[in-house]
Design an enzyme around this catalytic site. Sequence first.
Site, PDB file in Angstrom:
ATOM      1  N   LYS A  22       0.642  -1.099   0.113  1.00  0.00           N
ATOM      2  CA  LYS A  22       0.108   0.229   0.351  1.00  0.00           C
ATOM      3  C   LYS A  22       0.533   1.267   0.313  1.00  0.00           C
ATOM      4  CE  LYS A  22      -2.136   2.617   4.129  1.00  0.00           C
ATOM      5  NZ  LYS A  22      -0.837   3.466   4.475  1.00  0.00           N
ATOM      6  N   ASN A  23       1.858   1.285   0.928  1.00  0.00           N
ATOM      7  CA  ASN A  23       2.214   2.484   1.243  1.00  0.00           C
ATOM      8  C   ASN A  23       3.626   2.981  -0.979  1.00  0.00           C
ATOM      9  OD1 ASN A  23       1.180   3.196   3.273  1.00  0.00           O
ATOM     10  ND2 ASN A  23       2.445   2.359   4.803  1.00  0.00           N
ATOM     11  N   CYS A 117      -5.565   8.123   8.386  1.00  0.00           N
ATOM     12  CA  CYS A 117      -5.703   7.855   9.253  1.00  0.00           C
ATOM     13  C   CYS A 117      -5.496   9.532  10.583  1.00  0.00           C
ATOM     14  CB  CYS A 117      -5.069   6.822   9.549  1.00  0.00           C
ATOM     15  SG  CYS A 117      -5.220   5.148   9.159  1.00  0.00           S
ATOM     16  N   ARG A 122       0.035  15.820  12.705  1.00  0.00           N
ATOM     17  CA  ARG A 122       0.591  14.819  11.258  1.00  0.00           C
ATOM     18  C   ARG A 122       1.410  15.767  10.635  1.00  0.00           C
ATOM     19  NH1 ARG A 122      -2.041   9.629   8.689  1.00  0.00           N
ATOM     20  NH2 ARG A 122       0.158   9.447   8.158  1.00  0.00           N
TER      21      ARG A 122
HETATM   22  N1  EPU Z   1       6.754  14.775  10.664  1.00  0.00           N
HETATM   23  C1  EPU Z   1       7.118  16.173  10.934  1.00  0.00           C
HETATM   24  N2  EPU Z   1       7.611  16.637   9.543  1.00  0.00           N
HETATM   25  C2  EPU Z   1       6.840  16.199   8.819  1.00  0.00           C
HETATM   26  C3  EPU Z   1       6.887  14.753   8.379  1.00  0.00           C
HETATM   27  C4  EPU Z   1       6.391  13.979   9.385  1.00  0.00           C
HETATM   28  O1  EPU Z   1       7.507  15.985  11.700  1.00  0.00           O
HETATM   29  O2  EPU Z   1       7.087  17.280   7.689  1.00  0.00           O
HETATM   30  C5  EPU Z   1       6.653  13.519  11.920  1.00  0.00           C
HETATM   31  C6  EPU Z   1       5.781  13.020  11.590  1.00  0.00           C
HETATM   32  O3  EPU Z   1       4.886  13.777  12.569  1.00  0.00           O
HETATM   33  C7  EPU Z   1       5.945  11.404  12.127  1.00  0.00           C
HETATM   34  C8  EPU Z   1       7.083  11.220  11.659  1.00  0.00           C
HETATM   35  O4  EPU Z   1       8.089  12.487  10.485  1.00  0.00           O
HETATM   36  O5  EPU Z   1       5.716  11.798  14.082  1.00  0.00           O
HETATM   37  C9  EPU Z   1       7.051  10.381  10.347  1.00  0.00           C
HETATM   38  O6  EPU Z   1       6.431  10.062   9.774  1.00  0.00           O
HETATM   39  P1  EPU Z   1       6.307  10.452   7.960  1.00  0.00           P
HETATM   40  O7  EPU Z   1       6.474  11.599   7.810  1.00  0.00           O
HETATM   41  O8  EPU Z   1       7.517   8.891   8.342  1.00  0.00           O
HETATM   42  O9  EPU Z   1       4.692   8.894   8.107  1.00  0.00           O
HETATM   43  P2  EPU Z   1       4.024   9.558   7.088  1.00  0.00           P
HETATM   44  O10 EPU Z   1       4.580   9.764   5.468  1.00  0.00           O
HETATM   45  O11 EPU Z   1       2.712  10.509   6.956  1.00  0.00           O
HETATM   46  C10 EPU Z   1       4.439   6.643   6.766  1.00  0.00           C
HETATM   47  C11 EPU Z   1       3.115   5.196   6.230  1.00  0.00           C
HETATM   48  C12 EPU Z   1       2.717   5.337   7.257  1.00  0.00           C
HETATM   49  C13 EPU Z   1       3.893   4.978   8.865  1.00  0.00           C
HETATM   50  C14 EPU Z   1       4.749   6.027   8.646  1.00  0.00           C
HETATM   51  C15 EPU Z   1       6.330   5.993   9.022  1.00  0.00           C
HETATM   52  C16 EPU Z   1       2.439   5.969   4.161  1.00  0.00           C
HETATM   53  C17 EPU Z   1       1.315   6.693   2.808  1.00  0.00           C
HETATM   54  N3  EPU Z   1       2.217   6.321   5.343  1.00  0.00           N
HETATM   55  O12 EPU Z   1       3.208   7.581   6.943  1.00  0.00           O
HETATM   56  O13 EPU Z   1       1.656   4.701   7.363  1.00  0.00           O
HETATM   57  O14 EPU Z   1       2.925   5.696   9.992  1.00  0.00           O
HETATM   58  O15 EPU Z   1       5.044   6.589   7.604  1.00  0.00           O
HETATM   59  O16 EPU Z   1       6.371   4.835   8.813  1.00  0.00           O
HETATM   60  O17 EPU Z   1       3.161   5.595   3.484  1.00  0.00           O
HETATM   61  C18 EPU Z   1      -0.415   2.683   7.697  1.00  0.00           C
HETATM   62  O18 EPU Z   1      -0.038   2.591   6.443  1.00  0.00           O
HETATM   63  O19 EPU Z   1      -1.307   2.970   8.182  1.00  0.00           O
HETATM   64  C19 EPU Z   1       0.534   4.333   7.800  1.00  0.00           C
HETATM   65  C20 EPU Z   1      -0.135   4.947   8.315  1.00  0.00           C
END
Ligand code: EPU
Length: 418
Positions: A22-23, A117, A122
Amino acid sequence: MEKFVITGGRPLEGEVSISGAKNSVVAIIPAAILVDGQCTIENIPDISDVKILINILRDLGAEVNFEDKDTLSINSQHINSYTATYDMVKSLRASYYLMGALLGRFKKAEVSLPGGCDFGFRPIDQHIKGFEALGAKVKIDHGIVKLEAERLVGCQIYMDVVSVGATINIMLAAVRAEGLTIIENASKEPHVVDVANFLNAMGANIKGAGTDVIKIKGVSSLAGGTSHSIIPDMIEAGTFMVAAAATRGDVIIKNIIPKHIESLSAKLIEMNVEIQEGGDYVRVIGVDEIEKANIKTLPYPGFPTDLHPPTSVLLCLAKGTSTVTEGIWDSRFQYVDELKRMGAKIKVEGRVAIIEGVEKLSGAPVKATDLRAGAAMVIAGLVAEGDTEVYNINYIDRGYEDLEVKLKRLGAKIIRKE
Ligand code: EPU
């Protein structure tokens, strides 16, 4: 509204094949916006996030067709809009990838802030920092992120936090920028590598994906014309591994890259669960006496945050007291109250769940509070005594292909009901 009704107490047995990640796919479909010609993407999982993204690309003017059940062809040549409205993106967190892709293609993008979610704040500040470093002006206006650049020029960016989304988004914006972009402290997740491989197959020049320094040499266009196959979903694989161990079953989880899920395999072994690893499969053999464990979620290759809720269910059945420390998200504990209704003994202190093992869980009506919490409720239902009804399964459908069908084939008693 649909729900799952699960009658617990049956060990899962047999083989299950894992779908595309998915991701990965939620980044690679938007990445196709950067390709001038046609591209083919194989191993597409049948999940609702994909359906939403396909509609978004069609709304933007792309031609998107299924060649067969899990092969998608996308031609973005005639995309004529750089705007993704709230209606288009409201239920999709990964809509943020439209920013990088549209900015890279048009030097302009307007994308409503993402949904998806909810487990705490976020932020997208690191995405924005990257776009600005590449030369874009970014404004947030009435919930819409507006990005515009005269030119996108390669630069060096140090990420303040390790972010999957920001790493991929900056990569998307940089592939067609002028000169060299270097992302430092980049995310090393397998899906970052998968997106880079997709873009390289289409004509990009990205090196270092999978390490914490990624170098992107801009190219003037991505010609496409080739195909790419999405990597297997390590979180789906991990979910079935946990379900096999929790039900004291014996399951071969096929079509995976075992290395991607090593952090979970290591923990399961620590818990006394038997793991046999092959080239593209893992066999999980459950045991009666599950040992306690302490887990901390971390960026890859650490223990994945997305497996935190499912693994907590397993720890509920372990001997003694375990802890799960959430190292990524501020708030990923909404599932705890639901599990407590099934007899779990869990206390949350800050970012730590303290889980006291219990003899058994008992079936109850519970709700999925997000995608992975939903998977946790299903596993809890599979091990609980009696019937469990899981509500809000639209969250589960976002990220798991045919979850109940795959579980049924393994011997579970689970039905989907209106
Ligand atoms: N963060 C920041 N600033 C940003 C971006 C992120 O402070 O600009 C922080 C977030 O608050 C968090 C950490 O960095 O504490 C990690 O966030 P990340 O950006 O890695 O998460 P994401 O890209 O929004 C993806 C997955 C999530 C998974 C996370 C962590 C996708 C679409 N989603 O989210 O997957 O939990 O990485 O591995 O790739 C899921 O599949 O259920 C899901 C939520």
